[in-house]
Scaffold this motif. Structure first.
Motif, PDB file in Angstrom:
ATOM      1  N   LEU A  60      60.868  42.148 -40.948  1.00 41.42           N
ATOM      2  CA  LEU A  60      61.767  42.182 -39.795  1.00 41.42           C
ATOM      3  C   LEU A  60      63.195  42.459 -40.246  1.00 41.42           C
ATOM      4  O   LEU A  60      63.901  43.273 -39.641  1.00 41.42           O
ATOM      5  N   ARG A  64      65.238  45.956 -39.415  1.00 37.06           N
ATOM      6  CA  ARG A  64      66.016  45.514 -38.261  1.00 37.06           C
ATOM      7  C   ARG A  64      66.690  46.666 -37.523  1.00 37.06           C
ATOM      8  O   ARG A  64      66.937  46.592 -36.326  1.00 37.06           O
ATOM      9  N   ILE A  67      64.829  47.971 -34.418  1.00 36.09           N
ATOM     10  CA  ILE A  67      64.676  47.134 -33.231  1.00 36.09           C
ATOM     11  C   ILE A  67      65.320  47.816 -32.030  1.00 36.09           C
ATOM     12  O   ILE A  67      66.458  48.293 -32.099  1.00 36.09           O
ATOM     13  N   TYR A  76      57.617  43.693 -31.050  1.00 37.00           N
ATOM     14  CA  TYR A  76      57.977  44.236 -32.368  1.00 37.00           C
ATOM     15  C   TYR A  76      57.458  43.328 -33.483  1.00 37.00           C
ATOM     16  O   TYR A  76      56.908  43.796 -34.485  1.00 37.00           O
ATOM     17  N   ILE A  77      57.608  42.015 -33.298  1.00 39.00           N
ATOM     18  CA  ILE A  77      57.098  41.076 -34.301  1.00 39.00           C
ATOM     19  C   ILE A  77      55.571  41.097 -34.317  1.00 39.00           C
ATOM     20  O   ILE A  77      54.947  40.958 -35.370  1.00 39.00           O
ATOM     21  N   ILE A  80      54.569  43.968 -36.559  1.00 39.75           N
ATOM     22  CA  ILE A  80      54.729  43.646 -37.982  1.00 39.75           C
ATOM     23  C   ILE A  80      53.599  42.724 -38.444  1.00 39.75           C
ATOM     24  O   ILE A  80      53.001  42.924 -39.510  1.00 39.75           O
TER      25      ILE A  80
END
Length: 200
Positions: A60, A64, A67, A76-77, A80
């Motif tokens: 993350l 970044r 984002i 988004y998390i 990942i």
């Protein structure tokens, strides 16, 4: 995520993109338990869950700048986390001990009533593995696991020796383990559902 944070989320994400470590720490505190819970539910390993949590936040921070502040951070998390777990499955395919651990953990999840949707998907994966077994191995396996017959009883019913039944069971169990861990597409479907339920 609380309603107060939701109202300020865009500002928090902008700070993160600009390299603000305080914003990163706040986001870490908000999401770390969800990610850890998901990883631990799947692996039943505190060490692997902790490793996954740390790796997700490393990624993350590194990514970044990708984002999009017009959207919530959760998807988004999730992405990942999803990518990390895919890598984990690939590693498992190369590691026999991890493969066996994963099989046992998926068996435990399959027999758990904590999450009916996850159980349903794991059952589908498990059933597909059984269906791929040669007929005699499949019959012996089902008589043992579903009808709870002893090897001696299975041998009498199938007209085989007890040793042959034992060999069928050993080979069937190994096949199912390998099938589950080698079918990443099916496994990832289960993972996607788990991510959605744990982080949604």
């Amino acid at each position: 995520m609380s309603s107060e944070l939701s109202n300020n989320e865009k500002g928090l994400l902008l700070q993160l993109i600009n390299g603000d470590t305080d914003a990163f720490a706040e986001i870490y505190d908000l999401y770390k338990d969800r990610i850890f819970a998901f990883a631990f539910t799947l692996t039943k390993s505190k060490e692997i869950a902790e490793e996954a949590t740390q790796e997700v936040f490393v990624k993350l921070w590194e990514k970044r700048d990708q984002i999009n502040t017009e959207y919530p951070l959760t998807p988004y998390i999730k992405k990942i986390t999803y990518n990390y777990i895919i890598s984990f499955f690939r590693k498992v395919k190369l590691d026999k001990q991890l493969q066996q651990n994963l099989y046992r953990n998926m068996e435990a999840l399959r027999n758990s009533n904590e999450d009916e949707l996850l159980q349903k998907e794991l059952n589908k994966l498990y059933r597909r593995a059984i269906e791929e077994l040669p007929q005699q191995k499949r019959t012996a396996y089902l008589l043992s696991r579903e009808q709870h017959l002893s090897y001696e009883e299975i041998a009498l019913q199938m007209g085989l020796s007890k040793n042959t039944v034992r060999n069928h069971m050993t080979e069937a169990i190994q096949f199912i383990r390998t099938y589950i861990t080698n079918h990443a597409d099916l496994a990832c479907l289960v993972l996607a559902i788990c991510i959605h339920r744990k982080m949604g």
